[in-house]
Design a protein around this motif. Structure first.
Motif, PDB file in Angstrom:
ATOM      1  N   MET A  28      13.067   1.059  30.772  1.00  0.00           N
ATOM      2  CA  MET A  28      12.739   1.447  29.192  1.00  0.00           C
ATOM      3  C   MET A  28      12.548   3.095  28.979  1.00  0.00           C
ATOM      4  SD  MET A  28      10.836  -1.637  28.702  1.00  0.00           S
ATOM      5  CE  MET A  28       9.969  -0.857  27.203  1.00  0.00           C
ATOM      6  N   VAL A  29      13.059   3.180  29.794  1.00  0.00           N
ATOM      7  CA  VAL A  29      13.268   4.718  29.008  1.00  0.00           C
ATOM      8  C   VAL A  29      14.157   5.383  28.683  1.00  0.00           C
ATOM      9  CG1 VAL A  29      14.145   7.493  30.273  1.00  0.00           C
ATOM     10  CG2 VAL A  29      11.979   6.304  30.635  1.00  0.00           C
ATOM     11  N   ALA A  30      15.613   4.391  28.788  1.00  0.00           N
ATOM     12  CA  ALA A  30      16.805   4.185  28.172  1.00  0.00           C
ATOM     13  C   ALA A  30      17.113   3.533  27.360  1.00  0.00           C
ATOM     14  CB  ALA A  30      17.912   2.997  29.960  1.00  0.00           C
ATOM     15  N   LEU A  31      16.250   2.018  27.204  1.00  0.00           N
ATOM     16  CA  LEU A  31      15.271   1.331  25.646  1.00  0.00           C
ATOM     17  C   LEU A  31      15.468   2.511  24.732  1.00  0.00           C
ATOM     18  CD1 LEU A  31      15.712  -1.492  25.326  1.00  0.00           C
ATOM     19  CD2 LEU A  31      14.083  -1.299  25.325  1.00  0.00           C
ATOM     20  N   GLY A  32      14.561   3.172  25.151  1.00  0.00           N
ATOM     21  CA  GLY A  32      14.403   3.931  24.270  1.00  0.00           C
ATOM     22  C   GLY A  32      15.096   5.579  23.965  1.00  0.00           C
ATOM     23  N   LEU A  33      15.898   5.133  24.999  1.00  0.00           N
ATOM     24  CA  LEU A  33      16.968   6.377  24.636  1.00  0.00           C
ATOM     25  C   LEU A  33      17.704   5.582  23.336  1.00  0.00           C
ATOM     26  CD1 LEU A  33      18.638   9.219  24.600  1.00  0.00           C
ATOM     27  CD2 LEU A  33      19.139   8.029  26.659  1.00  0.00           C
ATOM     28  N   VAL A  34      18.591   4.539  23.762  1.00  0.00           N
ATOM     29  CA  VAL A  34      19.402   4.079  22.676  1.00  0.00           C
ATOM     30  C   VAL A  34      18.819   3.765  21.435  1.00  0.00           C
ATOM     31  CG1 VAL A  34      20.417   1.272  22.517  1.00  0.00           C
ATOM     32  CG2 VAL A  34      20.584   2.624  24.999  1.00  0.00           C
ATOM     33  N   ALA A  35      17.554   3.239  21.244  1.00  0.00           N
ATOM     34  CA  ALA A  35      17.182   3.409  20.230  1.00  0.00           C
ATOM     35  C   ALA A  35      17.128   4.061  19.193  1.00  0.00           C
ATOM     36  CB  ALA A  35      14.989   2.676  20.649  1.00  0.00           C
ATOM     37  N   VAL A  37      19.296   7.084  19.633  1.00  0.00           N
ATOM     38  CA  VAL A  37      19.934   6.707  18.790  1.00  0.00           C
ATOM     39  C   VAL A  37      20.570   6.259  18.319  1.00  0.00           C
ATOM     40  CG1 VAL A  37      22.708   6.684  19.654  1.00  0.00           C
ATOM     41  CG2 VAL A  37      21.252   7.547  21.953  1.00  0.00           C
ATOM     42  N   LEU A  38      20.671   4.795  18.031  1.00  0.00           N
ATOM     43  CA  LEU A  38      20.790   3.838  16.909  1.00  0.00           C
ATOM     44  C   LEU A  38      19.728   4.610  15.766  1.00  0.00           C
ATOM     45  CD1 LEU A  38      20.186   0.579  18.786  1.00  0.00           C
ATOM     46  CD2 LEU A  38      22.566   1.363  17.810  1.00  0.00           C
ATOM     47  N   VAL A  39      19.051   5.174  15.498  1.00  0.00           N
ATOM     48  CA  VAL A  39      18.752   5.561  15.030  1.00  0.00           C
ATOM     49  C   VAL A  39      19.122   6.729  14.446  1.00  0.00           C
ATOM     50  CG1 VAL A  39      16.139   6.966  13.847  1.00  0.00           C
ATOM     51  CG2 VAL A  39      16.103   5.327  15.353  1.00  0.00           C
ATOM     52  N   ASN A  40      19.081   8.062  14.801  1.00  0.00           N
ATOM     53  CA  ASN A  40      20.361   8.964  13.960  1.00  0.00           C
ATOM     54  C   ASN A  40      21.282   8.135  13.571  1.00  0.00           C
ATOM     55  OD1 ASN A  40      18.233  10.656  15.350  1.00  0.00           O
ATOM     56  ND2 ASN A  40      19.394  10.599  17.182  1.00  0.00           N
ATOM     57  N   LEU A  41      22.229   7.179  14.192  1.00  0.00           N
ATOM     58  CA  LEU A  41      22.980   7.164  14.148  1.00  0.00           C
ATOM     59  C   LEU A  41      23.188   6.330  12.154  1.00  0.00           C
ATOM     60  CD1 LEU A  41      25.470   5.931  16.617  1.00  0.00           C
ATOM     61  CD2 LEU A  41      25.763   7.786  15.695  1.00  0.00           C
ATOM     62  N   ARG A 279      15.956  14.026  11.986  1.00  0.00           N
ATOM     63  CA  ARG A 279      16.031  14.682  13.241  1.00  0.00           C
ATOM     64  C   ARG A 279      16.654  14.333  14.598  1.00  0.00           C
ATOM     65  NH1 ARG A 279      10.615  17.695  11.510  1.00  0.00           N
ATOM     66  NH2 ARG A 279      10.160  17.654   9.448  1.00  0.00           N
ATOM     67  N   LYS A 280      17.781  14.789  15.088  1.00  0.00           N
ATOM     68  CA  LYS A 280      18.204  13.757  15.901  1.00  0.00           C
ATOM     69  C   LYS A 280      18.046  14.676  17.751  1.00  0.00           C
ATOM     70  CE  LYS A 280      22.673  13.592  13.383  1.00  0.00           C
ATOM     71  NZ  LYS A 280      23.915  13.836  13.598  1.00  0.00           N
ATOM     72  N   LEU A 281      17.612  15.589  17.486  1.00  0.00           N
ATOM     73  CA  LEU A 281      16.738  16.141  18.301  1.00  0.00           C
ATOM     74  C   LEU A 281      15.200  15.649  18.439  1.00  0.00           C
ATOM     75  CD1 LEU A 281      18.312  19.839  19.059  1.00  0.00           C
ATOM     76  CD2 LEU A 281      19.233  17.977  20.345  1.00  0.00           C
ATOM     77  N   MET A 282      14.932  15.287  18.138  1.00  0.00           N
ATOM     78  CA  MET A 282      13.260  15.319  18.248  1.00  0.00           C
ATOM     79  C   MET A 282      13.261  13.525  17.813  1.00  0.00           C
ATOM     80  SD  MET A 282      10.416  15.892  15.079  1.00  0.00           S
ATOM     81  CE  MET A 282      10.006  17.215  15.670  1.00  0.00           C
ATOM     82  N   ASN A 283      13.772  12.978  17.562  1.00  0.00           N
ATOM     83  CA  ASN A 283      14.219  11.437  17.899  1.00  0.00           C
ATOM     84  C   ASN A 283      14.761  11.066  18.888  1.00  0.00           C
ATOM     85  OD1 ASN A 283      13.604  10.718  15.047  1.00  0.00           O
ATOM     86  ND2 ASN A 283      15.339  10.263  14.952  1.00  0.00           N
ATOM     87  N   LEU A 284      15.081  11.713  19.586  1.00  0.00           N
ATOM     88  CA  LEU A 284      15.716  11.530  20.940  1.00  0.00           C
ATOM     89  C   LEU A 284      14.990  11.811  22.172  1.00  0.00           C
ATOM     90  CD1 LEU A 284      19.623  13.258  21.582  1.00  0.00           C
ATOM     91  CD2 LEU A 284      18.993  10.846  21.670  1.00  0.00           C
TER      92      LEU A 284
END
Length: 569
Positions: A28-35, A37-41, A279-284
């Protein structure tokens, strides 16, 4: 002290849950991180431009025709100004002036609403300053929107300050006034309320009355009429002179107010260089935190929905059974799975826990230490044969002469554990040939374990239930209990066949096996109800395939190295 212990147990329980479903949490943590990253991209960069304005409260002592001079407090005044900065009328002017309808981001429909959402008015605390911002995909457009908005607001403020006196200002600025404009100036409060002009008008009124009285007797050329007329003209001239002086003073005062507008732009907006979104860092960070929280929530939800049995507390609370012990999970190779652990390594963790089960079983039997018992479970594959084989080895190691009977005539397994032939076995005791049906002839000794004897299931019969439901079985059990110190029958699972209940007619004691984390409590309760209705007493339950996880391992960790047992070796 008791409360502290409960809190520690609760904390231990929560940590155990996290360890138990650790990979779900990681997923779930990995899924949140992938989400994140996709938002940032995928999110289109947006830019924010900001202008700084200063808004001063108007001086009530000066001539002020604005509708704000009557507000009782500064807070009302400034709140009004902030709302006016976001008013639909002002935004409509900006929208039209900048032709935003032709810009994709603010195009219709709802173009004006999009413009309103892009704006932000943020007063600076304890000051007269306010930040006015606009967000757009084009950085130059964002700056242009803010500057156009602030310039339009300042211009509207100037217009609003003199809104009620536009016609008066036109008359003041006119060099050749019409009679209507002059009458408007004459009706101004400053002129009408002048005491000097009031006195002059009273004199003019008296002189006009005297002139009318004289004209009733004389012609206009009479000396008295001419004298009164000259006095009246002089008084009217004074009135006009005083009126022009008052009008000029009003014009000068208003001109002073025009040059001192109370709203101005301090810092115009400039084109921003960096986007404010994403806001990339905040999104991550949000992705990691959100994934972690969602994972924890799923861990506890799954645990709440989990009806399996995993602890001695579950046995007591969900099934109401005494706890006899754990049999830890063993990671074995395929060729080792059909093998009794105690035959391979008597100092293993499994061996020590089986010995614990042996001790607890002695306590459960109380004064009936030699009574035969059944070992069963709710479903196949829950570890009953594994427990039976190892438990009989442990019992034999105490010096008892013990007999293990493979009572499963459908899916026999014990013969594979001890590498025995199925030519001899339980199914033969119903044979018509007396020599082949002899009880002792169908029992085989285990060479590696003294005092351990096994009766395999024999050849699989076509009618297991019918064979078990005959007096022959009772006779065999009576014979076995006379010739052996302990008789244990490895029975089939209770679901879905009734073979165990048939064994229970002659052996009314059973040990129930639970598979750690997989045996459903409701299904196990149905199986126990069947045993109860058949008059079979369940001595207790053993949890097999146990996997110590998290802090719970501390309860059993002292077996890990077995230094006490291996020191001499």
């Amino acid at each position: 002290m008791e409360n502290t212990t409960n809190e520690e147990l609760d904390l231990s329980y929560c940590i155990n849950l996290v360890f138990k479903r650790f990979w779900l949490l990681v997923a779930m943590v990995a899924l949140g991180l992938v989400a994140a990253v996709l938002v940032n991209l995928l999110m289109r960069p947006a830019y924010k431009a900001t202008a700084l304005m200063m808004i001063n409260k108007e001086d009530a002592g000066k001539i002020d025709a604005t509708p704000y001079g009557s507000f009782a407090s500064e807070e009302d005044y400034y709140r009004t100004q902030y709302q006016l900065l976001q008013s639909r009328s002002l935004l409509s002017k900006v929208y039209t002036k900048m032709k935003l309808g032709q810009v994709e981001e603010f195009a219709n429909p709802n173009g004006l609403k999009k413009l309103e959402k892009s704006l932000d008015v943020a007063p600076i605390t304890r000051s007269r300053l306010v930040n006015v911002s606009a967000t757009a995909y084009d950085p130059t457009l964002a700056a242009d929107i803010v500057n156009t908005l602030t310039d339009t607001f300042v211009a509207d403020n100037v217009s609003n300050r003199v809104f009620m006196g536009q016609d008066v200002i036109a008359a003041l600025e006119s060099t050749e006034r019409s009679s209507a404009e002059q009458e408007l100036l004459n009706s101004m409060p400053q002129v009408v309320n002048s005491d000097f002009i009031k006195t002059l008008k009273q004199q003019a009124s008296k002189l006009a009355a005297d002139r009318a009285r004289l004209l009733a007797k004389y012609t206009t050329n009479h000396p008295d009429v001419i004298s009164v007329q000259n006095q009246l003209d002089a008084v009217n001239g004074q009135i006009n002179t005083e009126t022009r002086r008052l009008v000029q003073s009003i014009k000068i005062e208003l001109s002073g107010q025009f040059s001192g507008n109370n709203i101005r732009v301090i810092d115009p907006a400039v084109t921003p260089e960096k986007p404010v979104r994403p806001r990339k860092l905040m999104n991550l960070a949000i992705g990691l935190l959100g994934g972690g929280l969602l994972g924890l929530m799923l861990v506890f939800v799954l645990e709440f929905l989990d009806q399996s049995v995993k602890s001695s507390e579950d046995l007591e609370e969900k099934l109401g059974l005494p706890f006899l012990g754990f049999v830890p999970y063993e990671k074995l190779k395929k060729k080792e799975r059909e093998y009794a652990t105690l035959l391979k390594d008597g100092n293993s963790l499994v061996a020590e826990n089986v010995r614990n089960v042996r001790t607890m079983l002695d306590f459960s039997l109380a004064g009936e230490h030699n009574a035969p018992i059944l070992i069963t479970s709710s479903l196949q594959g829950e570890g009953k044969s594994h427990l039976s084989s190892n438990l009989l080895v442990a019992l034999a190691q105490t010096g008892k002469k013990v007999l293990l009977v493979d009572g499963d005539l459908r899916r026999a397994r014990v013969h594979r554990v001890f590498k025995l032939s199925t030519e001899k076995g339980l199914s033969n005791i119903w044979d018509a040939d007396p020599q082949k049906a002899d009880y002792a002839a169908n029992i085989q000794a285990v060479e590696d374990v003294p005092n351990l004897f096994v009766m395999t299931s024999g050849q699989r019969p076509p009618n297991p239930a019918e064979l078990l439901n005959t007096p022959k079985l009772a006779d065999f059990i009576a014979w076995a209990t006379q010739h052996y110190d302990q008789v244990v029958v490895d029975c089939p699972a209770i679901m879905p066949v009734s073979d165990t209940l048939l064994w229970g007619k002659y052996i009314p004691r059973a040990v129930f096996v639970i598979k750690y984390g997989q045996t459903n409590a409701k299904l196990a309760q149905l199986a126990l109800d069947k045993l109860k209705k058949a008059g079979i007493k369940v001595l207790g339950a053993v949890i097999g395939h146990y996997r110590p996880e998290g802090l719970s391992y501390g309860k059993y960790g002292y077996y890990k190295n077995y230094s006490y047992y291996n020191e001499e070796k």
